[in-house]
Scaffold this motif. Sequence first.
Motif, PDB file in Angstrom:
ATOM      1  N   THR A   1       0.399  -1.222  -0.491  1.00 47.79           N
ATOM      2  CA  THR A   1       0.082  -0.304  -0.098  1.00 47.79           C
ATOM      3  C   THR A   1       0.749   1.175   0.242  1.00 47.79           C
ATOM      4  O   THR A   1       1.843   1.266   0.735  1.00 47.79           O
ATOM      5  CB  THR A   1      -0.501  -0.314   1.119  1.00 47.79           C
ATOM      6  OG1 THR A   1      -1.413  -0.959   0.996  1.00 47.79           O
ATOM      7  CG2 THR A   1      -2.436   0.794   1.120  1.00 47.79           C
ATOM      8  N   LEU A   2       0.284   2.258  -0.826  1.00 49.25           N
ATOM      9  CA  LEU A   2       1.558   3.482  -0.624  1.00 49.25           C
ATOM     10  C   LEU A   2       0.388   4.990  -0.317  1.00 49.25           C
ATOM     11  O   LEU A   2      -0.560   4.537  -1.300  1.00 49.25           O
ATOM     12  CB  LEU A   2       1.771   4.036  -2.379  1.00 49.25           C
ATOM     13  CG  LEU A   2       2.752   2.596  -3.012  1.00 49.25           C
ATOM     14  CD1 LEU A   2       2.990   2.610  -4.316  1.00 49.25           C
ATOM     15  CD2 LEU A   2       4.033   3.058  -2.340  1.00 49.25           C
ATOM     16  N   LEU A   3       1.345   5.943  -0.444  1.00 52.25           N
ATOM     17  CA  LEU A   3       0.612   7.006   0.112  1.00 52.25           C
ATOM     18  C   LEU A   3       1.001   7.653  -0.593  1.00 52.25           C
ATOM     19  O   LEU A   3       2.609   7.991  -0.970  1.00 52.25           O
ATOM     20  CB  LEU A   3       1.161   7.720   1.688  1.00 52.25           C
ATOM     21  CG  LEU A   3       0.006   7.135   2.951  1.00 52.25           C
ATOM     22  CD1 LEU A   3       0.632   7.623   4.384  1.00 52.25           C
ATOM     23  CD2 LEU A   3      -1.629   7.599   2.324  1.00 52.25           C
ATOM     24  N   VAL A   4       0.213   8.411  -1.973  1.00 56.06           N
ATOM     25  CA  VAL A   4       1.057   9.114  -2.831  1.00 56.06           C
ATOM     26  C   VAL A   4       0.409  10.706  -2.695  1.00 56.06           C
ATOM     27  O   VAL A   4      -0.408  10.833  -2.372  1.00 56.06           O
ATOM     28  CB  VAL A   4       0.421   8.741  -4.809  1.00 56.06           C
ATOM     29  CG1 VAL A   4       0.862   9.587  -5.714  1.00 56.06           C
ATOM     30  CG2 VAL A   4       0.736   7.197  -4.258  1.00 56.06           C
ATOM     31  N   ASN A   5       1.501  11.728  -2.506  1.00 53.25           N
ATOM     32  CA  ASN A   5       0.584  12.709  -2.661  1.00 53.25           C
ATOM     33  C   ASN A   5      -0.239  13.341  -3.985  1.00 53.25           C
ATOM     34  O   ASN A   5      -0.077  13.224  -5.459  1.00 53.25           O
ATOM     35  CB  ASN A   5       1.990  14.501  -2.767  1.00 53.25           C
ATOM     36  CG  ASN A   5       1.784  15.644  -3.003  1.00 53.25           C
ATOM     37  OD1 ASN A   5       1.458  15.801  -4.018  1.00 53.25           O
ATOM     38  ND2 ASN A   5       2.233  15.902  -2.048  1.00 53.25           N
ATOM     39  N   GLU A   6      -1.153  13.639  -3.814  1.00 50.42           N
ATOM     40  CA  GLU A   6      -2.158  14.276  -5.070  1.00 50.42           C
ATOM     41  C   GLU A   6      -1.324  14.732  -5.962  1.00 50.42           C
ATOM     42  O   GLU A   6      -1.857  14.646  -6.888  1.00 50.42           O
ATOM     43  CB  GLU A   6      -3.750  15.054  -4.018  1.00 50.42           C
ATOM     44  CG  GLU A   6      -4.179  15.178  -5.176  1.00 50.42           C
ATOM     45  CD  GLU A   6      -5.685  15.842  -4.244  1.00 50.42           C
ATOM     46  OE1 GLU A   6      -6.523  15.591  -4.985  1.00 50.42           O
ATOM     47  OE2 GLU A   6      -5.873  16.464  -3.494  1.00 50.42           O
ATOM     48  N   ARG A   7      -0.671  15.772  -5.931  1.00 51.88           N
ATOM     49  CA  ARG A   7       0.103  16.177  -7.039  1.00 51.88           C
ATOM     50  C   ARG A   7       1.207  15.462  -8.166  1.00 51.88           C
ATOM     51  O   ARG A   7       0.529  15.440  -9.314  1.00 51.88           O
ATOM     52  CB  ARG A   7       1.493  17.217  -6.392  1.00 51.88           C
ATOM     53  CG  ARG A   7       0.209  18.943  -5.831  1.00 51.88           C
ATOM     54  CD  ARG A   7       1.476  19.959  -5.666  1.00 51.88           C
ATOM     55  NE  ARG A   7       2.207  20.080  -6.529  1.00 51.88           N
ATOM     56  CZ  ARG A   7       2.791  21.249  -6.506  1.00 51.88           C
ATOM     57  NH1 ARG A   7       3.094  21.658  -4.597  1.00 51.88           N
ATOM     58  NH2 ARG A   7       3.904  21.644  -7.087  1.00 51.88           N
ATOM     59  N   THR A   8       1.483  14.801  -7.023  1.00 49.28           N
ATOM     60  CA  THR A   8       2.191  13.248  -7.959  1.00 49.28           C
ATOM     61  C   THR A   8       1.675  12.075  -9.182  1.00 49.28           C
ATOM     62  O   THR A   8       1.874  12.161  -9.936  1.00 49.28           O
ATOM     63  CB  THR A   8       2.942  12.312  -7.012  1.00 49.28           C
ATOM     64  OG1 THR A   8       3.946  13.117  -6.172  1.00 49.28           O
ATOM     65  CG2 THR A   8       3.794  11.665  -7.307  1.00 49.28           C
ATOM     66  N   ALA A   9      -0.134  12.364  -7.787  1.00 48.59           N
ATOM     67  CA  ALA A   9      -0.566  10.990  -8.332  1.00 48.59           C
ATOM     68  C   ALA A   9      -1.124  12.094 -10.086  1.00 48.59           C
ATOM     69  O   ALA A   9      -1.574  11.312 -10.952  1.00 48.59           O
ATOM     70  CB  ALA A   9      -1.582  11.075  -7.140  1.00 48.59           C
ATOM     71  N   ARG A  10      -1.300  12.945 -10.007  1.00 44.09           N
ATOM     72  CA  ARG A  10      -1.715  14.204 -10.923  1.00 44.09           C
ATOM     73  C   ARG A  10      -0.555  13.991 -12.128  1.00 44.09           C
ATOM     74  O   ARG A  10      -1.016  13.728 -13.253  1.00 44.09           O
ATOM     75  CB  ARG A  10      -2.679  15.364 -10.748  1.00 44.09           C
ATOM     76  CG  ARG A  10      -3.556  15.463 -10.469  1.00 44.09           C
ATOM     77  CD  ARG A  10      -4.133  16.733 -10.181  1.00 44.09           C
ATOM     78  NE  ARG A  10      -3.442  17.985  -9.962  1.00 44.09           N
ATOM     79  CZ  ARG A  10      -2.815  18.710  -8.408  1.00 44.09           C
ATOM     80  NH1 ARG A  10      -4.434  17.654  -7.432  1.00 44.09           N
ATOM     81  NH2 ARG A  10      -2.793  19.279  -8.326  1.00 44.09           N
ATOM     82  N   PHE A  11       0.314  14.360 -11.789  1.00 45.49           N
ATOM     83  CA  PHE A  11       1.681  14.021 -12.733  1.00 45.49           C
ATOM     84  C   PHE A  11       1.966  13.061 -13.432  1.00 45.49           C
ATOM     85  O   PHE A  11       1.827  12.573 -14.562  1.00 45.49           O
ATOM     86  CB  PHE A  11       2.803  14.714 -12.466  1.00 45.49           C
ATOM     87  CG  PHE A  11       4.026  14.712 -12.615  1.00 45.49           C
ATOM     88  CD1 PHE A  11       4.497  15.873 -13.638  1.00 45.49           C
ATOM     89  CD2 PHE A  11       4.910  13.698 -12.709  1.00 45.49           C
ATOM     90  CE1 PHE A  11       5.389  15.273 -14.519  1.00 45.49           C
ATOM     91  CE2 PHE A  11       5.893  13.550 -13.218  1.00 45.49           C
ATOM     92  CZ  PHE A  11       6.572  14.522 -14.217  1.00 45.49           C
ATOM     93  N   MET A  12       1.787  11.714 -12.517  1.00 42.50           N
ATOM     94  CA  MET A  12       1.996  10.137 -12.747  1.00 42.50           C
ATOM     95  C   MET A  12       0.643   9.495 -13.906  1.00 42.50           C
ATOM     96  O   MET A  12       0.910   8.778 -14.996  1.00 42.50           O
ATOM     97  CB  MET A  12       2.561   9.289 -12.052  1.00 42.50           C
ATOM     98  CG  MET A  12       3.690   9.824 -11.533  1.00 42.50           C
ATOM     99  SD  MET A  12       3.733   8.440 -10.253  1.00 42.50           S
ATOM    100  CE  MET A  12       4.323   6.919 -11.878  1.00 42.50           C
ATOM    101  N   ALA A  13      -0.327  10.468 -13.606  1.00 40.90           N
ATOM    102  CA  ALA A  13      -1.935  10.031 -14.020  1.00 40.90           C
ATOM    103  C   ALA A  13      -2.014   8.771 -14.107  1.00 40.90           C
ATOM    104  O   ALA A  13      -1.129   8.060 -13.707  1.00 40.90           O
ATOM    105  CB  ALA A  13      -1.649   9.780 -15.772  1.00 40.90           C
ATOM    106  N   LYS A  14      -3.130   8.051 -13.636  1.00 48.44           N
ATOM    107  CA  LYS A  14      -4.168   7.138 -13.076  1.00 48.44           C
ATOM    108  C   LYS A  14      -4.084   6.260 -14.626  1.00 48.44           C
ATOM    109  O   LYS A  14      -3.367   4.946 -13.676  1.00 48.44           O
ATOM    110  CB  LYS A  14      -4.890   7.265 -12.902  1.00 48.44           C
ATOM    111  CG  LYS A  14      -6.729   5.648 -12.435  1.00 48.44           C
ATOM    112  CD  LYS A  14      -7.263   6.503 -12.602  1.00 48.44           C
ATOM    113  CE  LYS A  14      -8.484   6.739 -11.064  1.00 48.44           C
ATOM    114  NZ  LYS A  14      -9.406   7.441 -11.209  1.00 48.44           N
TER     115      LYS A  14
END
Length: 401
Positions: free
Chosen positions: A344-357
């Motif tokens: 299980t990972l915790l991902v910063n919302e900005r990083t998630a937007r950058f990497m894309a779902k």
Amino acid sequence: MITIENQIGKSRTIGHLKGGNGGPTMIFFGGIHGNEPSGEEAMQEVFLGIEENEIPVTGSIYGIRGNIAALLEGKRFVDRDLNRLWTDEKIEKIKAKAENELLNEDRELLSIHQVLLDILKTESGPFYFIDFHTTSSKTLPFITINDALINRKFSKLFPVPIILGIEEYLDGPLLSYINEQGYLAIGFESGQHTAKEAVDNSIAFMWLSLVYGGALKRADVDGFEGYYRQLQNSAKENASFFEIIHRHPIAPGDKFLMLPGFRSFDVVNKGKILAEHNDKAVLALQKSSIFMPLYQSQGEDGFFLIRKTPKFALWLSVLFRKIRMPALLPILLGVSWADKNKGTLLVNERTARFMAKPLFHLLGYRNRVINKGEILMTSREATAKNKMYSRTWWYRNKKSV
């Protein structure tokens, strides 16, 4: 040994077959939703067929009833949806309740949970869990899975569409709970609730499953090829992978009306009116296929939208997971382990937007919880008991995804 119960409500167990040692343990569920009796009827038919034809069994086969009280009433549930309670947190809360505080579905869950514990304690693997369902709308038969490779590879044996990503939109399905323990778990939606074809498809699916899983030999199942064709024809030769891209939720007390005539897998264009929700029109957000439109009074999901998953993306995701690329994610800025053992990972919302779902999906991660600017992402691959299935013929098949 065989025990068969033909009357609803007499027993949690529809049937139990114990054969030779060294085989699989295959567990089938029917009626987790009480207005979906097709799976239960199919299991009774198959158990009787095995008994009457004296078909040799390897390992163990179980048929388990789901929501018995709701089956008796012909309702999806009595107090609350049994297929939304299967999380560690919810189970512990139910266990902590006093006897007079338990709702109907609480009691059903505790009973089924004990059955699961007993099976896992007394039987040997590999374990196969298969949950039969139907839908309120007309549909092709299809499989729903959490995105682990063991689920994908086994599901690909069947000539029906396969839906990825359901765990990202639903909280507490039984199969997600089982999958989190690392076991192969798939759902089979056989058709519309009241359609005879739904029973026929479930019967065909169960026979194929028992052969593919190794509990029965193909040569002993009369009409095996016919069962395969039954599913292939019912699915109109559609065996593609699809990804869920949108869920339209319904809150308690909402007024929701799906426009008539939609079938699962129908293509809808952007802007098409799909439903009325609290007297407002609901439009398709993009060109896609509609999935499980709601045509019943009980339910929390108005409809889903899906799109076909390209074969290249499926192949690439297998490659990434085999070279353990997901293990490198925590070195990225804004990504850290929430629970390394569970993947299980915790991902910063900005990083998630950058990497894309879609990129996270390729690596096997699905987001479930957003909290204070962070997204909790889980991977079924991290907990999958691949070693348990590594000697099966279907797992070794390099052509399957």
